[in-house]
Design a protein around this motif. Structure first.
Motif, mmCIF file in Angstrom:
data_model
loop_
_atom_site.group_PDB
_atom_site.id
_atom_site.type_symbol
_atom_site.label_atom_id
_atom_site.label_comp_id
_atom_site.label_asym_id
_atom_site.label_seq_id
_atom_site.Cartn_x
_atom_site.Cartn_y
_atom_site.Cartn_z
ATOM 1 N N ALA A 242 32.428 -40.527 4.854
ATOM 2 C CA ALA A 242 31.168 -39.965 5.332
ATOM 3 C C ALA A 242 30.941 -38.558 4.790
ATOM 4 O O ALA A 242 29.824 -38.201 4.386
ATOM 5 C CB ALA A 242 31.156 -39.957 6.865
ATOM 6 N N GLN A 245 30.245 -38.610 0.866
ATOM 7 C CA GLN A 245 28.892 -39.099 0.581
ATOM 8 C C GLN A 245 27.835 -38.119 1.081
ATOM 9 O O GLN A 245 26.813 -37.902 0.423
ATOM 10 C CB GLN A 245 28.707 -40.471 1.205
ATOM 11 C CG GLN A 245 29.566 -41.543 0.549
ATOM 12 C CD GLN A 245 29.446 -42.900 1.221
ATOM 13 O OE1 GLN A 245 29.042 -43.015 2.388
ATOM 14 N NE2 GLN A 245 29.824 -43.951 0.503
ATOM 15 N N ARG A 246 28.090 -37.517 2.212
ATOM 16 C CA ARG A 246 27.126 -36.562 2.784
ATOM 17 C C ARG A 246 26.882 -35.377 1.868
ATOM 18 O O ARG A 246 25.734 -34.941 1.690
ATOM 19 C CB ARG A 246 27.665 -36.092 4.129
ATOM 20 C CG ARG A 246 26.843 -35.023 4.836
ATOM 21 C CD ARG A 246 27.538 -34.646 6.131
ATOM 22 N NE ARG A 246 26.982 -33.473 6.755
ATOM 23 C CZ ARG A 246 27.535 -32.843 7.790
ATOM 24 N NH1 ARG A 246 28.683 -33.289 8.290
ATOM 25 N NH2 ARG A 246 26.969 -31.766 8.304
ATOM 26 N N THR A 282 34.028 -32.175 9.894
ATOM 27 C CA THR A 282 33.458 -33.259 10.692
ATOM 28 C C THR A 282 32.869 -32.699 11.990
ATOM 29 O O THR A 282 33.526 -31.972 12.728
ATOM 30 C CB THR A 282 34.532 -34.314 11.019
ATOM 31 O OG1 THR A 282 35.011 -34.875 9.796
ATOM 32 C CG2 THR A 282 33.949 -35.426 11.890
ATOM 33 N N ASP A 286 24.771 -29.536 8.681
ATOM 34 C CA ASP A 286 24.655 -29.109 7.286
ATOM 35 C C ASP A 286 24.487 -27.596 7.196
ATOM 36 O O ASP A 286 25.065 -26.948 6.323
ATOM 37 C CB ASP A 286 23.465 -29.798 6.619
ATOM 38 C CG ASP A 286 23.718 -31.267 6.346
ATOM 39 O OD1 ASP A 286 24.834 -31.742 6.641
ATOM 40 O OD2 ASP A 286 22.798 -31.940 5.843
#
Length: 296
Positions: A242, A245-246, A282, A286
């Motif tokens: 995650a 890819q983020r 995590t 952003d």
């Protein structure tokens, strides 16, 4: 005190002199050495801001030699940190690198010898592997100076070779991704130096310590990483898919296996790896990730 998996216990009354104490590494190292029980003298050209009350300050200039003899009196161990680094190539000429990294090291070692100091920890670099670069060249010469003084004058030393730990500009790509490749966490390097001081305090030889990131990816997984980097990363570091890819991280190249020179001897056990960073990032937004700036 625990440094990674290494317990630091200073021999009673051991006095450490740290040159270049006002720099990035010196500011992080001083509280660690004090907590480990060393008596500490900090030295630089001008007083160090925020000097711990348990440490004393003594001015010295390694490029001229002024004050070096006085700094070394009654010392047991020298930790020598002053240097121009790779990031300084753009605004410093070759002669400046030589004057500080080479001549400064020679003068300091000579002052230590004259004062009877026979234990040295010196901050080298993985740039040692790039002898045709001006910074790497000075680190090659510096390590040769250490070994010359070992043979000629009986010093014992550890040359600590960290990977890149320059302040990061992008926490996701420069720092987080970098822990798979060319970067090491600054705290692991500081732990490596303390482990080296502990080692040299009770050993008589010359040693190189590679201060690198943890060996977190088993060799057997490198082939799979080439075929499925994100899937392999997620299996080894839960949550990585995650995050990769983020932030669009390129982890297609297999992780670099760290060299472990000196790890066994010094007890160096780095603990900040890509998985540590995944756990840290995590749950952050952003904006929080983008706002994260280097604290050194």
């Amino acid at each position: 005190m625990i440094h990674g998996n290494h317990a630091s216990t200073a021999p009673t009354g051991t006095r450490v002199v740290m040159t270049g104490a006002g720099g990035n590494m010196g500011r992080g190292l001083a509280p660690r050495l004090l907590a480990a029980g060393y008596q500490l003298t900090l030295s630089d050209r001008k007083p160090v801001d925020g000097l711990d009350a348990e440490a004393r300050f003594a001015a010295a200039d390694v490029q001229t030699g002024e004050g070096l003899q006085a700094v070394m009196v009654d010392a047991d161990i020298l930790v020598h940190l002053p240097a121009l680094h790779g990031i300084h190539v753009v605004d410093h000429i070759e002669r400046e690198f030589w004057d500080l990294n080479v001549n400064g090291t020679f003068r300091t070692l000579q002052a230590a010898i004259d004062a009877g100091v026979r234990k040295v920890v010196w901050l080298s670099s993985q740039a040692w592997h790039e002898p045709n670069d001006v910074y790497g060249f000075t680190k090659v010469i510096g390590e040769q100076l250490l070994d010359y003084h070992r043979v000629r004058h009986g010093i014992s030393y550890v040359a600590v070779r960290p990977a890149s730990l320059v302040p990061w500009t992008d926490w996701a790509r420069d720092y987080g991704r970098g822990l798979l490749y060319e970067r090491v966490d600054r705290n692991d390097v500081l732990d490596a130096i303390v482990s080296s001081v502990d080692y040299v305090a009770s050993n008589d030889n010359g040693l190189v310590l590679d201060a690198l990131h943890p060996d977190a990816v088993p060799a057997a997984d490198l082939a799979e990483w080439k075929l499925d980097p994100i899937g392999t990363a997620d299996r080894l570091f839960p949550g990585a898919r995650a995050i990769v890819q983020r932030f669009g991280l390129d982890i297609s190249a297999p992780p670099v296996k760290p060299s472990k020179l000196g790890w066994t001897e010094t007890g160096y056990a780095p603990s900040r790896d890509f998985g540590t960073w995944i756990d840290q990032v995590t749950g952050l937004s952003d904006d929080q990730v983008k706002a994260r700036t280097s604290n050194y």
